[in-house]
Design an enzyme around this catalytic site. Sequence first.
Site: not given
Length: 300
Positions: A135, A148, A191, A235, A237
Amino acid sequence: MDSMDSIQEFQKFLYDKTLDGRRINVLALVGAGLSAPSGVIPSNIGDTDGDNVWRNYSFIDLATLDAFDSNPALVWLYYALKRHQALKAEPNEGHKVLAQLSNLNDKFNLLTISQNMDGLHHRSGHNREKLLEFHGSLFNVKCTNFMCYYSKYTLKDPLTDSLDATKYEDSENTQLPTINSLDQLPLCPECLSNGEKYLLRPGVIWFGESLPLYLIDQADEFIIENDIDLLLVIGTSHTVWPTSSYIDVIKNNGGYIAVFNIVEDSEIDKIKETSNTKVWNFIGDCSITLPKVFNSFINS
Protein backbone atom coordinates in the site's frame (compact mmCIF):
# COMPACT_ATOMS: atom_id res chain seq x y z
CA MET A 1 -3.49 -28.58 22.82
CA ASP A 2 -2.65 -25.68 25.16
CA SER A 3 -0.69 -22.64 24.02
CA MET A 4 2.62 -23.86 25.44
CA ASP A 5 2.25 -27.17 23.64
CA SER A 6 1.46 -25.26 20.43
CA ILE A 7 4.58 -23.13 20.83
CA GLN A 8 6.75 -26.19 21.46
CA GLU A 9 5.27 -28.02 18.47
CA PHE A 10 5.79 -24.98 16.24
CA GLN A 11 9.36 -24.51 17.42
CA LYS A 12 10.10 -28.19 16.75
CA PHE A 13 8.77 -27.67 13.22
CA LEU A 14 11.21 -24.76 12.77
CA TYR A 15 14.16 -26.69 14.20
CA ASP A 16 13.43 -29.77 12.08
CA LYS A 17 13.12 -27.69 8.90
CA THR A 18 16.47 -26.00 9.49
CA LEU A 19 18.54 -29.07 10.37
CA ASP A 20 21.80 -29.67 8.54
CA GLY A 21 22.12 -26.06 7.37
CA ARG A 22 18.81 -25.96 5.54
CA ARG A 23 16.75 -22.77 5.32
CA ILE A 24 13.01 -22.53 5.81
CA ASN A 25 11.10 -20.65 3.11
CA VAL A 26 8.66 -18.22 4.70
CA LEU A 27 6.11 -15.75 3.40
CA ALA A 28 4.82 -13.22 5.96
CA LEU A 29 1.58 -11.29 5.45
CA VAL A 30 1.36 -8.27 7.76
CA GLY A 31 -1.55 -5.98 8.58
CA ALA A 32 -2.45 -3.18 10.98
CA GLY A 33 -2.59 -5.57 13.94
CA LEU A 34 1.20 -5.60 14.09
CA SER A 35 1.45 -1.81 14.42
CA ALA A 36 -1.51 -1.37 16.77
CA PRO A 37 0.60 -1.98 19.93
CA SER A 38 2.89 0.85 18.81
CA GLY A 39 0.01 3.29 18.99
CA VAL A 40 -0.01 3.97 15.27
CA ILE A 41 -3.24 5.09 13.64
CA PRO A 42 -4.33 2.24 11.34
CA SER A 43 -3.44 2.56 7.68
CA ASN A 44 -6.96 3.27 6.41
CA ILE A 45 -8.27 6.79 6.33
CA GLY A 46 -10.42 8.08 9.15
CA ASP A 47 -9.68 5.53 11.85
CA THR A 48 -8.77 8.28 14.32
CA ASP A 49 -12.36 8.58 15.42
CA GLY A 50 -13.48 5.07 14.61
CA ASP A 51 -16.16 6.21 12.17
CA ASN A 52 -14.21 6.93 8.99
CA VAL A 53 -14.25 10.67 9.62
CA TRP A 54 -11.46 13.20 10.22
CA ARG A 55 -12.58 16.77 10.88
CA ASN A 56 -15.86 15.97 9.11
CA TYR A 57 -14.04 14.63 6.04
CA SER A 58 -14.60 11.03 4.98
CA PHE A 59 -11.95 8.79 3.47
CA ILE A 60 -13.38 9.56 0.02
CA ASP A 61 -12.62 13.22 0.69
CA LEU A 62 -9.01 12.46 1.51
CA ALA A 63 -7.66 9.30 -0.10
CA THR A 64 -8.28 9.53 -3.81
CA LEU A 65 -6.44 11.11 -6.70
CA ASP A 66 -9.51 13.24 -7.41
CA ALA A 67 -9.40 14.57 -3.85
CA PHE A 68 -5.74 15.47 -4.24
CA ASP A 69 -6.32 17.15 -7.58
CA SER A 70 -9.20 19.24 -6.22
CA ASN A 71 -7.74 20.07 -2.79
CA PRO A 72 -4.07 19.13 -2.46
CA ALA A 73 -3.64 21.33 0.63
CA LEU A 74 -6.30 19.44 2.60
CA VAL A 75 -4.94 16.03 1.56
CA TRP A 76 -1.37 17.03 2.41
CA LEU A 77 -2.45 18.37 5.83
CA TYR A 78 -4.02 15.02 6.58
CA TYR A 79 -1.03 12.96 5.47
CA ALA A 80 1.39 15.29 7.22
CA LEU A 81 -0.53 14.52 10.41
CA LYS A 82 -0.33 10.78 9.79
CA ARG A 83 3.41 11.03 9.12
CA HIS A 84 3.88 12.98 12.35
CA GLN A 85 1.85 10.48 14.37
CA ALA A 86 3.70 7.51 12.88
CA LEU A 87 7.06 9.12 13.71
CA LYS A 88 5.99 9.52 17.34
CA ALA A 89 5.44 5.76 17.54
CA GLU A 90 8.26 3.27 17.99
CA PRO A 91 8.65 -0.19 16.44
CA ASN A 92 7.39 -2.76 18.93
CA GLU A 93 8.91 -6.13 19.80
CA GLY A 94 6.87 -7.78 17.06
CA HIS A 95 8.41 -5.54 14.41
CA LYS A 96 11.84 -6.28 15.83
CA VAL A 97 11.33 -10.04 15.72
CA LEU A 98 10.21 -9.91 12.09
CA ALA A 99 13.22 -7.71 11.28
CA GLN A 100 15.55 -10.23 12.93
CA LEU A 101 13.99 -13.06 10.93
CA SER A 102 14.48 -11.05 7.71
CA ASN A 103 18.21 -10.89 8.47
CA LEU A 104 18.56 -14.48 9.71
CA ASN A 105 19.88 -15.60 6.37
CA ASP A 106 21.40 -18.88 7.53
CA LYS A 107 18.01 -20.19 8.71
CA PHE A 108 15.27 -18.10 7.12
CA ASN A 109 14.45 -17.24 3.52
CA LEU A 110 11.77 -14.67 4.25
CA LEU A 111 9.66 -12.29 2.21
CA THR A 112 7.32 -9.90 4.02
CA ILE A 113 4.26 -8.45 2.31
CA SER A 114 3.03 -5.56 4.43
CA GLN A 115 -0.22 -3.64 4.13
CA ASN A 116 1.05 -1.02 6.60
CA MET A 117 2.22 2.43 5.54
CA ASP A 118 3.66 3.62 8.87
CA GLY A 119 7.38 3.06 8.20
CA LEU A 120 7.90 0.92 11.31
CA HIS A 121 9.30 -2.02 9.34
CA HIS A 122 12.12 0.20 8.07
CA ARG A 123 12.80 1.71 11.47
CA SER A 124 12.94 -1.74 13.09
CA GLY A 125 15.78 -2.79 10.78
CA HIS A 126 13.81 -5.07 8.46
CA ASN A 127 15.86 -6.10 5.43
CA ARG A 128 14.48 -3.80 2.74
CA GLU A 129 15.19 -6.29 -0.03
CA LYS A 130 12.81 -8.68 1.71
CA LEU A 131 9.97 -6.21 2.27
CA LEU A 132 7.12 -5.39 -0.12
CA GLU A 133 4.91 -2.52 1.03
CA PHE A 134 1.81 -3.20 -1.03
CA HIS A 135 0.00 0.00 0.00
CA GLY A 136 3.03 2.26 -0.24
CA SER A 137 4.52 4.31 2.58
CA LEU A 138 3.68 7.56 4.32
CA PHE A 139 7.36 8.40 4.01
CA ASN A 140 7.61 8.04 0.26
CA VAL A 141 6.94 11.13 -1.85
CA LYS A 142 6.74 11.19 -5.62
CA CYS A 143 6.26 13.75 -8.36
CA THR A 144 2.84 14.30 -9.92
CA ASN A 145 4.41 15.15 -13.28
CA PHE A 146 3.85 12.12 -15.52
CA MET A 147 7.12 12.90 -17.30
CA CYS A 148 9.12 12.94 -14.06
CA TYR A 149 10.14 9.86 -12.09
CA TYR A 150 11.31 11.61 -8.94
CA SER A 151 10.64 9.53 -5.84
CA LYS A 152 12.21 9.74 -2.40
CA TYR A 153 11.94 8.13 1.02
CA THR A 154 12.21 10.81 3.69
CA LEU A 155 11.55 11.03 7.42
CA LYS A 156 11.69 14.84 7.37
CA ASP A 157 8.94 16.31 9.56
CA PRO A 158 7.46 18.71 8.67
CA LEU A 159 7.98 18.56 4.93
CA THR A 160 7.18 22.29 4.71
CA ASP A 161 6.53 24.92 7.37
CA SER A 162 2.82 24.93 6.50
CA LEU A 163 2.57 21.18 7.16
CA ASP A 164 3.73 21.36 10.78
CA ALA A 165 1.26 18.92 12.34
CA THR A 166 2.15 20.00 15.88
CA LYS A 167 0.10 23.12 15.21
CA TYR A 168 -3.13 21.30 14.41
CA GLU A 169 -2.93 17.72 15.72
CA ASP A 170 -5.42 18.60 18.47
CA SER A 171 -8.41 18.34 16.15
CA GLU A 172 -10.95 19.66 18.65
CA ASN A 173 -9.23 22.87 19.66
CA THR A 174 -7.20 24.07 16.69
CA GLN A 175 -7.95 25.19 13.18
CA LEU A 176 -6.17 23.86 10.14
CA PRO A 177 -3.45 26.14 8.79
CA THR A 178 -4.43 28.34 5.87
CA ILE A 179 -2.62 27.37 2.67
CA ASN A 180 -3.06 29.80 -0.20
CA SER A 181 -0.20 28.83 -2.49
CA LEU A 182 1.24 25.65 -3.94
CA ASP A 183 4.61 26.98 -2.81
CA GLN A 184 3.55 26.12 0.75
CA LEU A 185 3.30 22.42 -0.20
CA PRO A 186 6.05 19.93 -1.13
CA LEU A 187 7.32 20.61 -4.65
CA CYS A 188 9.42 18.36 -6.86
CA PRO A 189 13.06 19.52 -6.75
CA GLU A 190 13.90 18.00 -10.13
CA CYS A 191 11.07 19.83 -11.86
CA LEU A 192 12.00 23.06 -10.06
CA SER A 193 15.56 22.73 -11.35
CA ASN A 194 14.09 22.65 -14.86
CA GLY A 195 12.00 25.75 -14.23
CA GLU A 196 8.75 23.84 -13.73
CA LYS A 197 6.55 23.67 -10.65
CA TYR A 198 4.92 20.32 -9.84
CA LEU A 199 3.61 19.05 -6.53
CA LEU A 200 4.89 15.99 -4.77
CA ARG A 201 2.22 13.61 -3.51
CA PRO A 202 2.20 11.00 -0.75
CA GLY A 203 3.61 7.72 -2.00
CA VAL A 204 0.63 5.66 -0.89
CA ILE A 205 -1.96 3.70 -2.83
CA TRP A 206 -5.22 5.63 -2.88
CA PHE A 207 -8.69 4.26 -3.45
CA GLY A 208 -9.18 3.60 -7.14
CA GLU A 209 -5.45 3.04 -7.76
CA SER A 210 -4.05 -0.38 -8.55
CA LEU A 211 -1.38 -2.11 -6.54
CA PRO A 212 1.98 -1.74 -8.29
CA LEU A 213 2.37 -4.64 -10.70
CA TYR A 214 6.09 -4.96 -9.98
CA LEU A 215 5.34 -5.69 -6.31
CA ILE A 216 2.82 -8.38 -7.21
CA ASP A 217 5.33 -9.85 -9.65
CA GLN A 218 8.03 -9.95 -6.95
CA ALA A 219 5.69 -11.75 -4.58
CA ASP A 220 4.64 -14.24 -7.26
CA GLU A 221 8.25 -14.89 -8.24
CA PHE A 222 9.21 -15.60 -4.64
CA ILE A 223 6.39 -18.12 -4.30
CA ILE A 224 7.14 -19.76 -7.64
CA GLU A 225 10.91 -19.98 -7.09
CA ASN A 226 10.68 -21.26 -3.51
CA ASP A 227 8.78 -24.14 -2.03
CA ILE A 228 7.05 -22.18 0.74
CA ASP A 229 7.20 -24.12 3.98
CA LEU A 230 5.42 -21.60 6.18
CA LEU A 231 3.00 -18.71 5.88
CA LEU A 232 2.92 -16.18 8.73
CA VAL A 233 -0.35 -14.25 9.00
CA ILE A 234 0.38 -11.34 11.32
CA GLY A 235 -2.24 -8.81 12.34
CA THR A 236 -4.43 -9.39 9.29
CA SER A 237 -7.13 -11.84 8.23
CA HIS A 238 -8.46 -14.05 5.45
CA THR A 239 -11.10 -11.41 4.68
CA VAL A 240 -8.47 -8.88 3.53
CA TRP A 241 -7.19 -9.00 -0.05
CA PRO A 242 -4.49 -9.90 -1.06
CA THR A 243 -4.01 -11.87 2.18
CA SER A 244 -6.78 -14.28 1.25
CA SER A 245 -5.29 -15.14 -2.14
CA TYR A 246 -1.84 -15.92 -0.71
CA ILE A 247 -3.32 -18.03 2.07
CA ASP A 248 -5.08 -20.18 -0.51
CA VAL A 249 -1.97 -20.46 -2.71
CA ILE A 250 0.25 -21.59 0.17
CA LYS A 251 -2.39 -24.02 1.40
CA ASN A 252 -2.76 -25.56 -2.05
CA ASN A 253 1.03 -25.92 -2.32
CA GLY A 254 1.29 -27.82 0.95
CA GLY A 255 2.68 -25.06 3.18
CA TYR A 256 1.80 -24.67 6.85
CA ILE A 257 0.21 -21.58 8.40
CA ALA A 258 0.87 -19.73 11.67
CA VAL A 259 -1.56 -16.97 12.67
CA PHE A 260 -0.61 -14.16 15.04
CA ASN A 261 -3.65 -12.04 15.81
CA ILE A 262 -5.84 -10.88 18.68
CA VAL A 263 -8.73 -13.12 17.54
CA GLU A 264 -8.97 -16.43 15.75
CA ASP A 265 -9.71 -16.30 12.04
CA SER A 266 -12.71 -18.49 11.29
CA GLU A 267 -11.87 -18.78 7.59
CA ILE A 268 -8.36 -19.99 8.33
CA ASP A 269 -9.76 -22.38 10.93
CA LYS A 270 -11.93 -23.86 8.18
CA ILE A 271 -8.75 -24.61 6.23
CA LYS A 272 -7.49 -26.57 9.22
CA GLU A 273 -10.76 -28.49 9.46
CA THR A 274 -11.18 -29.28 5.76
CA SER A 275 -7.63 -30.02 4.60
CA ASN A 276 -4.33 -31.50 5.70
CA THR A 277 -2.86 -28.04 6.20
CA LYS A 278 -1.34 -27.57 9.63
CA VAL A 279 -2.49 -24.33 11.26
CA TRP A 280 -1.16 -22.81 14.49
CA ASN A 281 -3.07 -19.99 16.19
CA PHE A 282 -1.12 -17.72 18.52
CA ILE A 283 -3.83 -15.43 19.81
CA GLY A 284 -2.94 -12.20 21.55
CA ASP A 285 -0.97 -8.98 21.16
CA CYS A 286 1.47 -9.50 18.25
CA SER A 287 4.18 -7.57 20.08
CA ILE A 288 4.04 -10.26 22.79
CA THR A 289 3.24 -13.46 20.89
CA LEU A 290 5.88 -13.05 18.15
CA PRO A 291 8.82 -12.76 20.60
CA LYS A 292 7.38 -15.52 22.77
CA VAL A 293 7.26 -17.91 19.84
CA PHE A 294 10.41 -16.93 17.91
CA ASN A 295 13.03 -15.62 20.33
CA SER A 296 14.43 -19.00 21.34
CA PHE A 297 14.70 -20.00 17.66
CA ILE A 298 16.41 -16.72 16.72
CA ASN A 299 18.90 -17.08 19.57
CA SER A 300 19.65 -20.77 19.04
